[in-house]
Design an enzyme around this catalytic site. Structure first.
Site, PDB file in Angstrom:
ATOM      1  N   GLY A  16      -2.509   2.782  -1.809  1.00 12.81           N
ATOM      2  CA  GLY A  16      -1.420   3.248  -1.289  1.00 12.81           C
ATOM      3  C   GLY A  16      -0.491   4.360  -1.956  1.00 12.81           C
ATOM      4  N   GLY A  18       3.631   6.286  -2.250  1.00  7.35           N
ATOM      5  CA  GLY A  18       4.942   6.353  -1.746  1.00  7.35           C
ATOM      6  C   GLY A  18       5.899   6.934  -2.366  1.00  7.35           C
ATOM      7  N   GLY A  19       7.059   6.863  -2.474  1.00  7.50           N
ATOM      8  CA  GLY A  19       8.194   7.551  -3.125  1.00  7.50           C
ATOM      9  C   GLY A  19       8.211   7.077  -4.551  1.00  7.50           C
ATOM     10  N   MET A  20       7.834   5.767  -4.893  1.00 11.21           N
ATOM     11  CA  MET A  20       7.779   5.390  -6.293  1.00 11.21           C
ATOM     12  C   MET A  20       6.408   5.431  -6.845  1.00 11.21           C
ATOM     13  SD  MET A  20      10.820   4.924  -7.038  1.00 11.21           S
ATOM     14  CE  MET A  20      10.313   4.284  -8.620  1.00 11.21           C
ATOM     15  N   GLY A  21       5.603   6.302  -6.323  1.00 12.37           N
ATOM     16  CA  GLY A  21       4.263   6.633  -7.036  1.00 12.37           C
ATOM     17  C   GLY A  21       2.697   6.182  -6.047  1.00 12.37           C
ATOM     18  N   ASP A 132      14.836  -3.741  -3.333  1.00 10.61           N
ATOM     19  CA  ASP A 132      13.895  -2.808  -2.322  1.00 10.61           C
ATOM     20  C   ASP A 132      12.885  -3.945  -1.677  1.00 10.61           C
ATOM     21  OD1 ASP A 132      13.034  -0.606  -1.036  1.00 10.61           O
ATOM     22  OD2 ASP A 132      11.372  -0.145  -2.431  1.00 10.61           O
TER      23      ASP A 132
END
Length: 534
Positions: A16, A18-21, A132
């Site tokens: 996966g 996303g914005g956090m890696g 989050d």
């Protein structure tokens, strides 16, 4: 395609991004095991403040012993990128499950949320706030022996490390957390406390029950307005048959004011389970034909109508019947008493003789015949005198009862009143700032704990603050004693951890200015401490 090597890890598959890696399935060639590797964006490793916070967060999360928190095996930096080495969880996340299956049965949704809540409550007790919580951070695997779902919560510590020292929106416009699940106070200039996770958990419960996000809007302004001003949605409006009590649970979990929310994640789950237990009452109303509508009180209406101390009140018709029966019983008793008076009041009364002059077919009151004395003369005898059977025997004349003479009362003497005791004058305590009286530090793993002792004459010390000095990278922070973040607070003492990467190749040292403040905003004199490993 050749597998990429990342330090000792062989990255086998991208799971996966996303914005956090990004998250990879990887093989640890040193420990010979399959793990999940999360690599954070390169830009974050260049921020010294974030790196220090990231390491401190990971150290705290790795000490959590809650089964629903994904265990962290290792963390650090490789080739200029921060990473997390975690247990690989085989299974979908909640977002993917909802995409495939749609709304979950209420009981399953509540139990998934309950396991997330268990992880949050343990983390909150340690001073950790997730910030989050969303379906893609809830990983689901089959339970042992096929017994339902087993849930893991991912990304503990990462969102908190980013959001500390910044607003809810970064300078580039990227959000720290997901807009659909962010608490209102995070849009109004504050970070909030652990109740931001309670708000997100309420959003998560709504989505698990309905298969849809709580608020739908186009763009950032619309979503912010919804969280700040739109009433929480009602799950029962989207899924017929859901207990009405779940609407109230979602509404309180997503309350705009944190003080109106549940005080903990576990409290939200407790009410959700209670709402499910009362769901059978609502099932009755679903079977009423639409062509013949009949009002059936809800569980809440029944609870309001029934006095708590006496159980269910009987219907009015039955109460009226009981009152009528009681009146009839009284009349029967009165009638029996009248009959006893008319018959002399005793079963053993003298035998009655019929009156010769009575009209045949009628009943006469019984009489007792008392013959008169017959004189010795030849005159005709006098007729007998008839006395009613109830005539009482003559009573002796009442004798006067002597009245008691009044007893003379002793004369009351006045009781002396106690004289007031003079009270010593209490001088008001003048407000004063706390004073720092001692400091020390000790190393624990990669962390250095700063321990500060203080005195407070007027007893209103309220919190502490610190900042880096002499070129050290710690941004100014202020924490109330009621929510000390990672700190430990006891009367007269504060301890706070600073991550210096002790024992790591890139360990650091720093100078920290520390102070105590009170409820009036008065600060103690600051103390500056040099912190170094070893």
């Amino acid at each position: 395609m050749t597998d990429e090597m990342f330090g000792p890890y062989r990255l086998e598959a991208l799971l996966g991004r996303g914005g956090m890696g990004e998250v990879h399935r990887a093989y640890d060639t040193v420990r010979e095991r399959v793990v999940a590797i999360k690599r954070l964006p390169v830009r974050l490793a260049a921020e010294a403040e974030f790196e220090a916070r990231f390491r401190a967060e990971c150290a705290l999360v790795s000490r959590l012993r809650e089964p629903h928190v994904i265990p962290i095996h290792d963390y650090g930096e490789i080739d200029g990128r921060l990473y997390l080495d975690m247990r690989l969880v085989e299974g979908p996340d909640l977002a993917g499950l909802l995409d495939v299956q749609g709304p979950l049965p209420a009981a399953r949704a509540v139990e998934i949320v309950a396991q997330v809540a268990a992880a949050l409550d343990v983390a909150h007790a340690e001073g950790l706030v997730h910030r989050d919580i969303k379906p893609s951070n809830v990983l689901i695997t089959p339970g042992a022996g096929g017994a339902g779902d087993f849930v893991y919560v991912a990304d503990f510590g990462i969102a908190r490390a980013v959001s500390n020292g910044s607003t809810a929106l970064t300078a580039t416009g990227a959000t720290v957390g997901s807009l659909e699940y962010m608490a209102p106070e995070r849009f109004t200039g504050g970070h909030g406390d652990h109740r931001v996770d309670v708000y997100s958990l309420g959003c998560l419960l709504f989505e698990a029950l309905t298969g849809r996000k709580p608020f739908v809007g186009e763009g950032l302004p619309a979503m912010i307005n919804a969280h700040l001003n739109t009433a929480p949605p009602r799950p029962s409006e989207h899924v017929p048959g859901l207990p009405d009590g779940l609407d109230a649970v979602v509404a309180r979990g997503m309350a705009k004011d944190p003080d109106d929310r549940y005080p903990s994640a576990g409290a939200l789950v407790g009410d959700a389970r209670a709402a499910l237990a009362g769901g059978a009452l609502d099932a009755v109303t679903e079977r009423v034909p639409a062509a013949a509508p009949t009002w059936i009180p809800s569980a809440a209406e029944l609870a309001a109508a029934v006095p708590a101390a006496h159980g269910h009140a009987p219907p009015r018709r039955r109460r009226g019947a009981l009152v009528l029966a009681a009146v009839l019983a009284v009349l029967v008793v009165l009638g029996g008493a009248t009959f006893l008076l008319a018959t002399g009041g005793s079963a053993g009364a003298p035998e009655a003789r019929a009156d010769p002059g009575a009209v045949p077919g009628t009943q006469q009151a019984p009489e007792v015949v008392v013959p008169t004395t017959v004189p010795a003369t030849a005159e005709a005898p006098a007729p007998p005198v008839r006395l009613p059977a109830t005539t009482a025997a003559p009573q002796p004349a009442p004798q006067p009862v002597p009245q008691p003479q009044p007893v003379p009362q002793p004369q009351q003497q006045p009781v002396p009143q106690p004289q007031p005791v003079p009270q010593p004058r209490v001088e008001p305590v003048q407000p004063s700032a706390p004073s720092i009286v001692g400091r020390s530090s000790y190393q624990q793993g990669v962390l250095i704990y700063l321990s500060v002792s203080y005195t407070d004459a007027d007893g209103d010390a309220a919190g502490f603050g610190f900042r880096g000095v002499n070129g050290s990278g710690w941004a100014p922070e202020s924490h109330p004693f009621s929510s000390p973040s990672y700190g430990r607070v006891s009367p007269g003492r504060v301890e706070y951890p600073f991550n210096h990467g002790c024992g790591q190749p890139n360990q650091i040292s720093s100078d920290v200015e520390f102070w105590i403040y009170d409820s009036g905003g008065r600060r103690s004199a600051s103390t500056v401490v040099h912190l170094a490993c070893g």
